[in-house]
Design an enzyme around this catalytic site. Sequence first.
Site, mmCIF file in Angstrom:
data_model
loop_
_atom_site.group_PDB
_atom_site.id
_atom_site.type_symbol
_atom_site.label_atom_id
_atom_site.label_comp_id
_atom_site.label_asym_id
_atom_site.label_seq_id
_atom_site.Cartn_x
_atom_site.Cartn_y
_atom_site.Cartn_z
ATOM 1 N N CYS A 7 -0.371 -5.618 -8.942
ATOM 2 C CA CYS A 7 -0.698 -6.965 -9.334
ATOM 3 C C CYS A 7 -0.973 -7.944 -7.904
ATOM 4 C CB CYS A 7 0.509 -7.525 -10.171
ATOM 5 S SG CYS A 7 1.020 -6.465 -11.458
ATOM 6 N N GLY A 33 -5.781 -7.490 -10.095
ATOM 7 C CA GLY A 33 -5.347 -7.292 -11.616
ATOM 8 C C GLY A 33 -6.381 -8.111 -12.437
ATOM 9 N N ASN A 106 4.978 -7.582 -7.979
ATOM 10 C CA ASN A 106 3.844 -6.780 -7.319
ATOM 11 C C ASN A 106 4.615 -5.522 -7.174
ATOM 12 O OD1 ASN A 106 1.659 -6.167 -4.698
ATOM 13 N ND2 ASN A 106 1.734 -5.104 -6.631
ATOM 14 N N GLY A 107 4.455 -4.413 -7.696
ATOM 15 C CA GLY A 107 5.218 -3.320 -7.499
ATOM 16 C C GLY A 107 5.828 -2.445 -8.427
ATOM 17 N N CYS A 240 1.987 0.854 1.833
ATOM 18 C CA CYS A 240 1.139 1.743 1.144
ATOM 19 C C CYS A 240 -0.361 1.879 1.735
ATOM 20 C CB CYS A 240 0.944 0.914 -0.180
ATOM 21 S SG CYS A 240 -0.595 1.559 -1.296
ATOM 22 N N TYR A 246 -8.661 0.736 0.109
ATOM 23 C CA TYR A 246 -9.017 0.370 -1.535
ATOM 24 C C TYR A 246 -8.429 -1.069 -1.830
ATOM 25 C CZ TYR A 246 -10.759 0.207 -6.101
ATOM 26 O OH TYR A 246 -11.368 -0.303 -7.323
ATOM 27 N N SER A 287 -17.041 -1.537 -2.071
ATOM 28 C CA SER A 287 -15.722 -1.216 -0.941
ATOM 29 C C SER A 287 -15.922 -0.036 -0.271
ATOM 30 C CB SER A 287 -14.744 -0.635 -2.126
ATOM 31 O OG SER A 287 -15.319 0.352 -3.251
ATOM 32 N N CYS A 440 0.670 9.806 -2.208
ATOM 33 C CA CYS A 440 -0.406 10.189 -3.174
ATOM 34 C C CYS A 440 -1.378 11.188 -2.352
ATOM 35 C CB CYS A 440 -1.353 9.260 -3.872
ATOM 36 S SG CYS A 440 -1.807 7.982 -2.716
#
Length: 456
Positions: A7, A33, A106-107, A240, A246, A287, A440
């Site tokens: 978010c 978002g 956010n998270g 992150c 991205y 992007s 990830c």
Amino acid sequence: MPLHEACGVVGIIRRTPVLTDLEIALRALQHRGQESAGITMFDGKHETHKGMGLVSSVFSEMNNGFGKGNSGIGHVRYSTAGGSTIRNAQPVLLETESGEFSLAHNGTISNHKEIRKMVDEETLKSDTDSEIVLKIISQKIENGMNTVDAIRETMKILVGSYSITMMHDDKMYAFRDPLGIKPLAAGCFDDGYIIASESSAMDTLGASFDRDIQPGEIVEMDADGITSHGIDDTERKAFCMFEYVYFARADAKMDGILAYSVRHRLGQQLWKEHPAEADIVIAVPDSGTAFALGYSEASEIPYREGFIKNRYVGRSFIQPDDIKRKKTVNEKMNPVGDLLDGKRVVVVDDSVVRGNTSRKIVSRLREAGAKEVHFRVGCPPIISPCYLGIDMPTREEFVATGKEVEDIRAEIGADSMGYVSISGLVDCIGKGEKQLCLGCIDEHYPVPIEGEKLRE
Ligand code: SF4
């Protein structure tokens, strides 16, 4: 199951009404978002307006009389399929004996099951972990703590990612998890202050970007300044990496590093690691653009705009279901046949998640006459879910899970394929591996996650 979301949050306090500023800031954060948007204003009491959809549509329907206050917080959100409902839209609100609370998060809190036991579940109005966090803070205040101590004590029991803006009556606060997983920036106007997920919100408003809220920091904000209430000074952080690759806007500066510069360096790195003999370099817009320019400059292969994007179709990655996603990929870009016909083409994308877009892109380039298609990716293969704020729930969804790069190349139909390496990514970000979350892409997470490996 609580909703895993990514978010955008904002909080603004000035000497003049801030509703328009909040709307502009949320529009600048809209890429974080697109499913719901909301604002809580303080004008003697907390007043909230939230709804499903884009910021512009939620606030075009606004009731007259809303939003005269000089302070407020805002939120934009996306969720997993099924969780896209107004009851989960934020800010989260709470009225208690010790005052009114509003919170924008956010998270993702990864120990949500344990902390849920600390509140009366019957009283929860949403499925979000954010509401539980707010309940715990308010309980501590009801038990006599001041707000800053209540936040600090709550942070000690939270595991996961959180960048939060919060109002308690007329006071505004912001805090960030000790690993600094999600971004949070602070800036100022000539008559007030702003906290937002990305510095781009400040640039858009003409406010100046001052600094990042530090990992583990709690700040209190009024129109005279921002007061810091301490920082977690442990060495280990876990920003992150996907924000740089991205998620954040290219013009966002996070922890002192501009996302655009990282993407540009990643393009150069891709050329070093995966050179190709080709006539032109193109980007998957928008992007992939900075990556493609980096690749073009390093290789001296000319850059061309091989795809024209339909700017009125949303990002495919954040559409909540697969049918919507596939439809969006078809609609959102068109190859420029005259530039591509008979050419050997390097096409550069920021990342490959499910592979739907990549497959479609390769086939559209071939239909447009490309002689060869060499696919390059600015993020290492994504092979493991994110439990910390980006919605990618199962391993089965990733095209790269359990496959060699050659298998993926065959699956998307390219002539060659190359992903940047993990060490190349870490170098291009420039923060050092111990400062990043790479969960990830390397399956080691910075916080304990059931069934997953912990990064030591
Ligand atoms: S797992 Fe990946 S997407 Fe999630 S916080 Fe870590 S780096 Fe970001």
